[in-house]
Design an enzyme around this catalytic site. Structure first.
Site, PDB file in Angstrom:
ATOM      1  N   HIS A 116       8.287  -7.590  -3.374  1.00  0.00           N
ATOM      2  CA  HIS A 116       7.046  -7.937  -4.075  1.00  0.00           C
ATOM      3  C   HIS A 116       7.245  -9.198  -4.920  1.00  0.00           C
ATOM      4  O   HIS A 116       7.774  -9.119  -6.032  1.00  0.00           O
ATOM      5  CB  HIS A 116       6.597  -6.780  -4.965  1.00  0.00           C
ATOM      6  N   ASP A 163     -13.643  -9.591 -24.926  1.00  0.00           N
ATOM      7  CA  ASP A 163     -14.572  -9.734 -23.799  1.00  0.00           C
ATOM      8  C   ASP A 163     -15.997  -9.982 -24.283  1.00  0.00           C
ATOM      9  O   ASP A 163     -16.649 -10.944 -23.886  1.00  0.00           O
ATOM     10  CB  ASP A 163     -14.545  -8.483 -22.914  1.00  0.00           C
ATOM     11  N   CYS A 172       5.038  -6.268   1.809  1.00  0.00           N
ATOM     12  CA  CYS A 172       5.376  -4.845   1.923  1.00  0.00           C
ATOM     13  C   CYS A 172       4.569  -4.191   3.058  1.00  0.00           C
ATOM     14  O   CYS A 172       4.806  -4.474   4.227  1.00  0.00           O
ATOM     15  CB  CYS A 172       5.169  -4.143   0.588  1.00  0.00           C
ATOM     16  N   TYR A 173       3.574  -3.351   2.744  1.00  0.00           N
ATOM     17  CA  TYR A 173       2.772  -2.730   3.794  1.00  0.00           C
ATOM     18  C   TYR A 173       2.066  -3.784   4.631  1.00  0.00           C
ATOM     19  O   TYR A 173       1.909  -3.615   5.854  1.00  0.00           O
ATOM     20  CB  TYR A 173       1.745  -1.774   3.181  1.00  0.00           C
ATOM     21  N   GLY A 194       0.829  -1.200   0.000  1.00  0.00           N
ATOM     22  CA  GLY A 194       0.000   0.000   0.000  1.00  0.00           C
ATOM     23  C   GLY A 194       0.860   1.245   0.000  1.00  0.00           C
ATOM     24  O   GLY A 194       2.051   1.186   0.325  1.00  0.00           O
ATOM     25  N   LYS A 213      -8.682 -10.707 -17.502  1.00  0.00           N
ATOM     26  CA  LYS A 213      -8.654 -10.701 -18.967  1.00  0.00           C
ATOM     27  C   LYS A 213      -8.067 -11.989 -19.533  1.00  0.00           C
ATOM     28  O   LYS A 213      -8.611 -12.553 -20.489  1.00  0.00           O
ATOM     29  CB  LYS A 213      -7.832  -9.505 -19.448  1.00  0.00           C
ATOM     30  N   GLU A 271       4.978 -10.770  -6.478  1.00  0.00           N
ATOM     31  CA  GLU A 271       3.993 -10.832  -7.562  1.00  0.00           C
ATOM     32  C   GLU A 271       4.484 -10.207  -8.856  1.00  0.00           C
ATOM     33  O   GLU A 271       3.911 -10.461  -9.927  1.00  0.00           O
ATOM     34  CB  GLU A 271       2.689 -10.156  -7.124  1.00  0.00           C
TER      35      GLU A 271
END
Length: 534
Positions: free
Chosen positions: A190, A248, A106-107, A79, A390, A192
């Site tokens: 991080h 989509d 992290c946060y 964050g 997506k 990710e």
């Protein structure tokens, strides 16, 4: 029509979503503290075959926990705040009392440490940002030395009782910690983001080894589960669906056709702002090849009339959105027996509507869709993709036989070419841009570069330049080419296309497109630029 769908204000109980069909047995709760990477965390979890949902950090604990029997773990996001700010998001200790492993990133790490009595303070030299070497003692999935992605100004200074450090960096003595008898894993970096070398392995270990989650989230089972839920919801009723030809809406139309057959009517609005040949391709593909019931409406004159004299990008979007709603509403009234409206709302759309910890969400550019239909069209909503990303929608499209040219199609903005022509839109400018854009995309496809890049298009600039053609002075239009590489469209780098390819495209455009005498290549990255010009 647009591939990014904002949110209809009508009650959500009318919505059909995947969980109506079958909630996966194993679920991870992602708690959002406002990180720009929260959606990326969820995507990485899904890529490991584990279902997850994102919840604002202010959501009720029972909402975050959900089906307690299905909950396998909790991930606390990063964050932008500092834990010592007066209005900083608070880590609620109840999240640590659910009996499942917790990963703090992290946060999420810092807030947990502070809540348990540890210390957090500003880091030396303002923090760590970018690629950093990690010295790992016992981080599951990571070797002793690797490169990770750091993005923090604060750092943990001391640990609560029962916590131990399992990794460090030159600027962070507690780059990874473990505590609560192994139930908590905290990472200052991080995992990710793709820049963290062993991030996928670290997340995989947490999800499967530490949490014991299986790999049951698969698109094949989703298609049948969602189809069954749609049939149960619709019964003997009828459904209308807006079809643009993008991935989509195309995947949505095929899923509904798979589930409902002739109970579905698709409405395709040709706004006159599409690329060369696209309107015909939509009709030929869905009405011809797939046999869908399709209303194709040529409304180009209405859209152009509404855009007369309009130059501001946001004003263009609003004008296009208003006309689209008017045209779609007229067509919807012709389907008077339809009680349901299908929308291609994706999970990122849902997430973006939930401002993290109650804060505002900045609008970079608006989107238009069918969400503002008149009150007399009292449709019940069907949103089968409401919990999909997506890339998951692309998988659905492939499973349903959607042509790869549509599945892998580069993103195309809802307002179409109107936001690739800075300034006023005219029929002549649209014709010029269509021709130039078609040449660019044709050569990218022929050379194999279309499949190697994330988004490519031409822009007709609102300037003219001096040129010489056959010893004659010209004063004509300029076309800019834009091509980017990006894994997630949150950031993007300009594609380093071969000079020979750029020279060929430039030569063809100047020689084949009347009124153009100069071609330039956009080498701006995002940030600071955006991918689209408007």
């Amino acid at each position: 029509m647009t591939e990014t769908v904002s949110h209809d204000p009508r009650p959500r109980e009318t919505t059909v979503t995947p969980q109506d069909a079958s909630t996966p047995q194993d679920t991870i709760a992602v708690v959002d503290f406002g990180s720009q990477y929260t959606q990326l965390i969820a995507r990485r979890v899904r890529e490991e075959g584990v279902f997850c949902r994102i919840h604002p950090c202010t959501a009720p604990i029972e909402e975050i926990v959900g089906d307690r029997a299905a909950l396998r773990g909790i991930v606390l996001s990063g964050g932008p705040a500092s834990v010592y700010w007066a209005d900083a998001p608070v880590m609620r200790l109840e999240l640590l009392e659910q009996g499942v492993p917790v990963l703090g990133i992290c946060y999420g790490l810092q807030a947990t440490i502070k809540a348990l009595g540890g210390a957090v303070a500003p880091g030396d030299a303002g923090g760590e940002y970018g690629r950093t070497e990690l010295h790992a003692e016992a981080v599951p999935g990571a070797p002793e030395r690797s490169v990770v992605w750091m993005s923090h100004g604060d750092r943990v200074e001391s640990l609560p009782a029962g916590f131990t450090a399992i990794a460090s960096s030159d600027g962070c003595p507690f780059a990874a910690v473990e505590g609560l008898e192994g139930r908590f894993l905290g990472l200052q970096f991080h995992p990710e983001v793709s820049h963290t070398e062993y991030g996928a392995a670290i997340l995989s270990d947490f999800l499967h080894d530490r949490c014991g989650a299986g790999r049951g989230w698969q698109m094949g089972s989703y298609v049948e589960d969602a189809s069954r839920a749609i049939r149960e919801r619709v019964g003997d009723g009828r459904v209308i669906c807006g079809l643009s030809g993008g991935v989509d809406s195309s995947a949505l139309a095929l899923l509904l056709h798979h589930a409902l057959g002739d109970k579905l009517t698709c409405i395709f609005v040709d706004n006159g702002l599409l690329r060369q040949g696209e309107a015909r391709q939509v009709v030929d593909t869905f009405q011809g090849a797939f046999g869908l019931r399709l209303q194709a409406i040529d409304a180009g004159d209405e859209f152009l009339a509404a855009l007369t004299g309009v130059t501001d990008p946001e004003a263009k979007r609003k004008a296009i959105g208003k006309v689209f709603i008017d045209v779609f509403a007229r067509a919807a009234r012709d389907c008077g027996d339809a009680a349901f409206l299908a929308q291609g709302t994706l999970y990122p759309d849902v997430i973006e509507s939930m401002a993290a910890h109650g804060g505002p969400t900045m609008t970079i550019k608006t989107h238009h869709n069918v969400g503002g239909l008149p009150d007399d069209l009292k449709f019940k909503l069907i949103e089968p993709f409401r919990e999909l990303f997506k890339d998951e929608v692309r998988q659905v499209g492939r499973l349903l036989g959607l042509p790869e040219a549509i599945v892998s199609r580069h993103p195309f903005p809802g307002p179409g070419l109107a936001v690739r022509i800075p300034g006023e839109i005219t029929r002549e400018k649209l014709a010029t841009l269509r021709a130039a854009d078609a040449i660019f995309r044709e050569e990218l496809t022929r050379s194999g570069w279309m499949a190697r890049t994330a988004q490519a298009f031409a822009v007709l600039l609102p300037v003219r330049s001096v040129g010489v053609m056959g010893d004659v002075r010209t004063y004509e239009s300029v076309v800019a080419l834009r091509c980017v590489d990006t894994p997630d469209f949150m950031t993007a780098d300009w594609s380093q296309l071969p000079y020979e390819l750029l020279a060929l495209v430039s030569s063809r455009i100047i020689n084949e497109v009347a009124g153009v005498n100069r071609v330039v290549y956009d080498i701006s990255s995002k940030p600071p630029a955006t991918i689209e010009w408007e």
